[in-house]
Design an enzyme around this catalytic site. Structure first.
Site, short mmCIF file in Angstrom:
data_model
loop_
_atom_site.label_atom_id
_atom_site.label_comp_id
_atom_site.label_asym_id
_atom_site.label_seq_id
_atom_site.Cartn_x
_atom_site.Cartn_y
_atom_site.Cartn_z
N CYS A 77 8.16 -2.04 -2.39
CA CYS A 77 7.50 -1.75 -0.96
C CYS A 77 7.88 -3.04 -0.11
O CYS A 77 7.64 -3.97 -0.38
CB CYS A 77 6.11 -1.47 -0.89
N HIS A 78 8.41 -2.42 1.39
CA HIS A 78 8.69 -3.56 2.49
C HIS A 78 7.05 -3.90 2.70
O HIS A 78 6.20 -3.11 2.91
CB HIS A 78 9.42 -2.95 3.47
N MET A 112 3.46 5.17 1.48
CA MET A 112 2.99 4.46 0.60
C MET A 112 1.63 3.79 0.99
O MET A 112 0.66 3.79 0.30
CB MET A 112 3.84 3.29 -0.10
N GLU A 113 1.78 3.33 2.13
CA GLU A 113 0.60 2.59 2.67
C GLU A 113 -0.60 3.62 2.86
O GLU A 113 -1.75 3.34 2.36
CB GLU A 113 0.84 1.99 4.11
N ASP A 127 -16.39 3.67 -8.22
CA ASP A 127 -16.98 2.60 -8.61
C ASP A 127 -18.45 2.56 -8.03
O ASP A 127 -19.58 2.32 -8.83
CB ASP A 127 -16.08 1.38 -7.84
#
Length: 156
Positions: A77-78, A112-113, A127
Site C-alpha cells: 500500500c502507498h 484499503m484504509e 477484544d
C-alpha cells in the site's frame, strides 16, 4: 488479466502511481460483528460499557488510528495522508455494524484504509467484549463503495 502488484518477473511490486492525476478519492467499508444477546444486554444508549471502558468509542479511535497506518500493515500500500476518516458504529439487533468512510486527494484510492479501519474497529470490539462472551463472530468486512479512481463502485 494481470495483477497490478506483480512485476513482469512475477515478483511483488508496489504500483507506480507517478503518472496518475490527483483526484478526490473516497471509500466506505463495513464490518459486521455478531455479538449476541449476552453482550447486547450491556448496551446502554448507543454504547456498551465494560470494565475496559466504552466499547464503541474505543473501537472508533482504534479504527481511525489503523486507517492512518494502513501502509505499515499492508506491504504494497502507498503512504497516504488522509483528509478524513469517519467511523460510525450502530447496534442492529444483536450485531454491531461498523462503517468506515475515508477520503483523500491523491493518486491512489483509499479502499484499503477504509477496510483496515473497519476491521480493526471490529477486532477492538471483540477484544473489549470477550470477557462477557467468546461467542462473538466477526461476520464480514466488505467494501461498500468507492469513488475517484478508474471506475467507481457501489455495492447494491
Amino acid at each position: 488479466m494481470s495483477l497490478s502488484h506483480i512485476d513482469p518477473n512475477g515478483n511483488p511490486a508496489m504500483v507506480d502511481v507517478g503518472a496518475k492525476a490527483i483526484s478526490r478519492r473516497t471509500a466506505l467499508a463495513r464490518s459486521v460483528v455478531a455479538l449476541g444477546p449476552d453482550i447486547m444486554q450491556h448496551l446502554t444508549g448507543a454504547d456498551i460499557q465494560t470494565r475496559k471502558g466504552p466499547v464503541f468509542q474505543t473501537a472508533i479511535i482504534a479504527g481511525t488510528m489503523a486507517a492512518k497506518r494502513t501502509d505499515d500493515l499492508i506491504p504494497l500500500c502507498h503512504s497516504l495522508g488522509l483528509d478524513n476518516c469517519q467511523i460510525t458504529i450502530t447496534a442492529q439487533g444483536s450485531d454491531a455494524v461498523i462503517d468506515c468512510l475515508v477520503s483523500t486527494e491523491g493518486k491512489t484510492g483509499v479502499e484499503m484504509e477504509a477496510l483496515v479501519g473497519a476491521s480493526v474497529a471490529a477486532l477492538t470490539i471483540y477484544d473489549m467484549c470477550k470477557a462477557l462472551s467468546h461467542d462473538i463472530v466477526i461476520r464480514e468486512t466488505k467494501l461498500m463503495e468507492k469513488t475517484g479512481g478508474k471506475r467507481d463502485f457501489k455495492r447494491a
